[in-house]
Design a protein around this motif. Sequence first.
Motif, PDB file in Angstrom:
ATOM      1  N   HIS A 168       0.837  -1.207   0.000  1.00  0.00           N
ATOM      2  CA  HIS A 168       0.000   0.000   0.000  1.00  0.00           C
ATOM      3  C   HIS A 168       0.869   1.252   0.000  1.00  0.00           C
ATOM      4  O   HIS A 168       0.606   2.203  -0.755  1.00  0.00           O
ATOM      5  N   GLN A 169       1.917   1.265   0.817  1.00  0.00           N
ATOM      6  CA  GLN A 169       2.780   2.438   0.909  1.00  0.00           C
ATOM      7  C   GLN A 169       3.481   2.703  -0.404  1.00  0.00           C
ATOM      8  O   GLN A 169       3.588   3.858  -0.852  1.00  0.00           O
ATOM      9  N   SER A 203       2.406   1.906  -3.336  1.00  0.00           N
ATOM     10  CA  SER A 203       1.423   2.385  -4.317  1.00  0.00           C
ATOM     11  C   SER A 203       1.158   3.874  -4.135  1.00  0.00           C
ATOM     12  O   SER A 203       0.894   4.583  -5.115  1.00  0.00           O
ATOM     13  N   LEU A 204       1.245   4.363  -2.904  1.00  0.00           N
ATOM     14  CA  LEU A 204       1.053   5.789  -2.645  1.00  0.00           C
ATOM     15  C   LEU A 204       2.239   6.607  -3.144  1.00  0.00           C
ATOM     16  O   LEU A 204       2.088   7.757  -3.560  1.00  0.00           O
ATOM     17  N   GLU A 205       3.420   6.006  -3.091  1.00  0.00           N
ATOM     18  CA  GLU A 205       4.641   6.729  -3.464  1.00  0.00           C
ATOM     19  C   GLU A 205       4.890   6.724  -4.966  1.00  0.00           C
ATOM     20  O   GLU A 205       5.583   7.603  -5.479  1.00  0.00           O
ATOM     21  N   ASN A 231       4.717   7.412  -8.726  1.00  0.00           N
ATOM     22  CA  ASN A 231       4.197   8.470  -9.600  1.00  0.00           C
ATOM     23  C   ASN A 231       4.854   8.290 -10.961  1.00  0.00           C
ATOM     24  O   ASN A 231       6.032   8.589 -11.143  1.00  0.00           O
TER      25      ASN A 231
END
Length: 204
Positions: free
Chosen positions: A73-74, A76-78, A80
């Motif tokens: 999850h982390q 996927s947030l990072e 870009n």
Amino acid sequence: MRQEQAAETKQKLLDSARKLFAERGFSGTPVRSINRSVGLADGLLYHYFPGGKKEIFQVIVEESFRRILEEIHQRSLEDNFDGIPLETVLEQVYRNFAEILRDNLDIFKIFFREGEVREFISWDEIDSILKNRYRWLPELLKQRAEAGEIREMDYESAADTIIALMINHLMAKLVGIVPPHLSDPQKRARLIRYQVSLWKIPRP
């Protein structure tokens, strides 16, 4: 102080048991081996884990599963990928995957080898998480096609090709019989370059 020592001993038991389960399997790891691996007398394991080996196994599986999910999850947030060439995107996808695999290789061995895992997490749950994690890839390919970077195609099947390469890499790592091509940077770059070339718009 005693609480800290107890917590440290519990963690040592968990770390050692995880390695033993990965190497020898759940059934092939007696409680005595876990005790001795951390210098405890026989029977003391039950002081920290009253449920014995099965309780340790459950804690390892559930805690590791949650940690891996949080890491996925982390990342996927990072991530870009705006404006980044598709080949670079796929390289980063591999790096994320390889780092998670490297950091959790013991637990992946346990997940895939031990039937007891099903008592604590379901394969349907794992499959759902993996599908959700990589659901963005077909959408990314569609966006790149709309931008003219690649041609229109069956985006889900194209994404499945990449995921199949990752799964093959994972299984090779777990079995340890063939060095996976994705581990070699030059071979990996060639594979990625070839795959992306299949998606390119044909030149007239």
